[in-house]
Design an enzyme around this catalytic site. Structure first.
Site, PDB file in Angstrom:
ATOM      1  CB  SER A 173      -0.935   0.009   1.209  1.00 17.30           C
ATOM      2  OG  SER A 173      -0.197  -0.096   2.417  1.00 17.30           O
ATOM      3  CG  ASP A 417      -2.411   4.740   8.973  1.00 13.68           C
ATOM      4  OD1 ASP A 417      -1.208   4.460   9.153  1.00 13.68           O
ATOM      5  OD2 ASP A 417      -3.030   4.389   7.957  1.00 13.68           O
ATOM      6  CG  HIS A 420      -0.906   3.766   5.045  1.00 16.39           C
ATOM      7  ND1 HIS A 420      -1.357   2.951   6.058  1.00 16.39           N
ATOM      8  CD2 HIS A 420      -0.585   2.952   4.002  1.00 16.39           C
ATOM      9  CE1 HIS A 420      -1.320   1.685   5.653  1.00 16.39           C
ATOM     10  NE2 HIS A 420      -0.850   1.654   4.414  1.00 16.39           N
TER      11      HIS A 420
END
Length: 441
Positions: A173, A417, A420
């Site tokens: 990702s 998070d 990311h």
């Protein structure tokens, strides 16, 4: 006494003769020299100027060297020639320039290159402003290498160089975030009717139709076959990698002119890696455990072997993007509070900072594997510069996969998070480095 007209005319004819002779000789000489210079000028006009990259307007002027030796000039020419032999190269990096070393400079005038709402391709897990992030400072930081300057990203040049080509990102990702960043940097100059993006299982394809070019992303978090290969359902705690088996994925890599690999995050289990010796279809699975560094090196060597057998170094390029760090404990960078990346709004200033979540052992494996390659593999080192960017993560400002509990809502850092990155933001700089490696190696 005035001279007579006859004497006047007579004296005129006698004095003009040597003058005319001198004039004629001078005219002939000028004509002769003009012809020579015209030929030289004409040949200059026909030299291939278009094959030379124009001087970059943002690059610092070279300082005059008063005592440059012949060996210095030769080495510079050699480096330039070597760079120009690589496909897609249009120039060479300044000698001694390590773009991975430098500092972040706050620059509201030059960053960001695009606005979040202007790029429809950013997945909702990365649209921080749309999900309520109150600050924008994370968008305005520019990476400044020490002792040199990165060439400014030129979307028109890149699309022209990609004409008729296929560029493919392969990985997890974080690699997909870099892929989307590149699409955002390029799509602005493409008419709406001349671009598209589609997803086919693990493969996402952006088409620039006027250029007959595609920029693609393929989901393969371990590069080798694994039990996490489903592009949608892959949240598996007990991760298993099928040894050096990469053919399941590699069949989609064939035909790419530019390959950009990454793999790191999924290896960080805190335990030994489980390696499947046989097939996932077998009822009795033969699984062994390996040290993470050994397993990581095994898979990278399998990928490199495939690259050496399937990529033509005269027409194609291969890159590997290094590890993307996380910022899960604020104490790691000297903050007394028991926090993480949540509410962080400025980069880490300590240029020696290296977080505990980033494995120097795996970094060493990357250098060893690709350093021994038979064909050039460009290692895009984004790790150290990303270590500083505790402020650039998505934090809580993203689409949540599951509804938040009252306990989470009361304690936002518990679900932040810190892996990311918001777009626009840090990953645009990753593409700056990739752009530099591709066109100015």
């Amino acid at each position: 006494m005035r001279p007579t007209m006859k004497a006047q005319h007579g004296n005129g004819r006698g004095s003009r003769s040597p003058f005319l002779t001198s004039y004629a000789l001078t005219l002939a000489f000028i004509t002769f020299v003009s012809v020579l210079y015209f030929k030289d000028f004409s040949s200059t006009l026909h030299r291939p100027f278009l094959n030379r990259p124009p001087p970059h307007p943002h690059r610092r002027p070279l300082r005059p060297r008063h005592h440059a030796s012949d060996s210095d000039v030769g080495s510079q020419a050699g480096r330039r020639a070597a760079a120009e032999q690589l496909p897609f190269a249009v120039g060479a990096a300044p000698a001694g320039c390590d773009v991975a070393q430098g500092e972040w400079v706050y620059d509201e005038a030059a960053r960001p290159w695009y606005q979040e709402e202007e790029c429809p391709y950013i997945q909702p897990q990365l649209t921080c402003q749309a999900h309520g992030r109150p600050d924008r400072a994370y968008q305005h930081w520019r990476w400044q290498p020490r002792g040199c300057t990165l060439p400014s990203f030129n979307a028109t040049l890149m699309l022209e160089m990609l004409r008729g080509k296929r560029m493919l990102f392969v990985g997890d990702s974080l690699n997909r975030g870099q892929y989307v960043s590149l699409v955002c940097l390029l799509h602005r100059i493409i008419p709406e009717s001349s671009k598209s993006m589609e997803t086919f299982d693990s493969l996402t394809v952006f088409k620039a139709k006027d250029y007959n070019a595609t920029i693609e992303f393929y989901w393969a978090p371990f590069l080798a076959e694994s039990n996490s290969d489903d592009a949608v359902v892959h949240r598996i705690a007990d991760r298993i990698v099928r040894g050096t088996s990469i053919e399941k994925h590699a069949k989609f890599w064939k035909g790419a002119d530019i390959l950009v690999f990454n793999t790191y995050l999924w290896w960080m289990t805190g335990q030994k890696m489980k390696i499947l010796q046989n097939s996932f279809e077998d009822k009795n699975k033969d699984i062994i455990e390996m040290e993470t560094e050994d397993a990581y090196g095994m898979v990278l060597n399998a990928v490199l072997k495939w690259v050496e057998s399937n990529m033509n170094p005269k027409t194609s390029r291969v890159f590997f993007v290094t590890m993307s760090p996380t910022h899960t404990r604020s104490k790691d960078w000297g903050d007394d509070t028991d926090g993480n990346c949540y509410n962080q709004t400025t980069p880490i200033k300590d240029l020696s900072y290296w977080g505990p979540s980033t494995s120097k052992g795996l970094m060493r494996v990357i250098g060893e594997v690709f350093g021994a390659s038979k064909i050039p593999v460009g290692v895009v080192n984004i790790t150290q510069l990303s270590e500083y960017r505790k402020d650039a993560h998505t934090q809580i400002y993203k689409k949540q996969w599951n509804p938040l509990t009252p306990e989470q809502i009361a304690n936002p850092k518990s679900y932040a998070d810190c892996t990311h990155w918001c777009l626009p933001g840090l990953q645009d700089t990753w593409n700056e480095l990739l752009y530099t490696k591709l066109f100015f190696p």
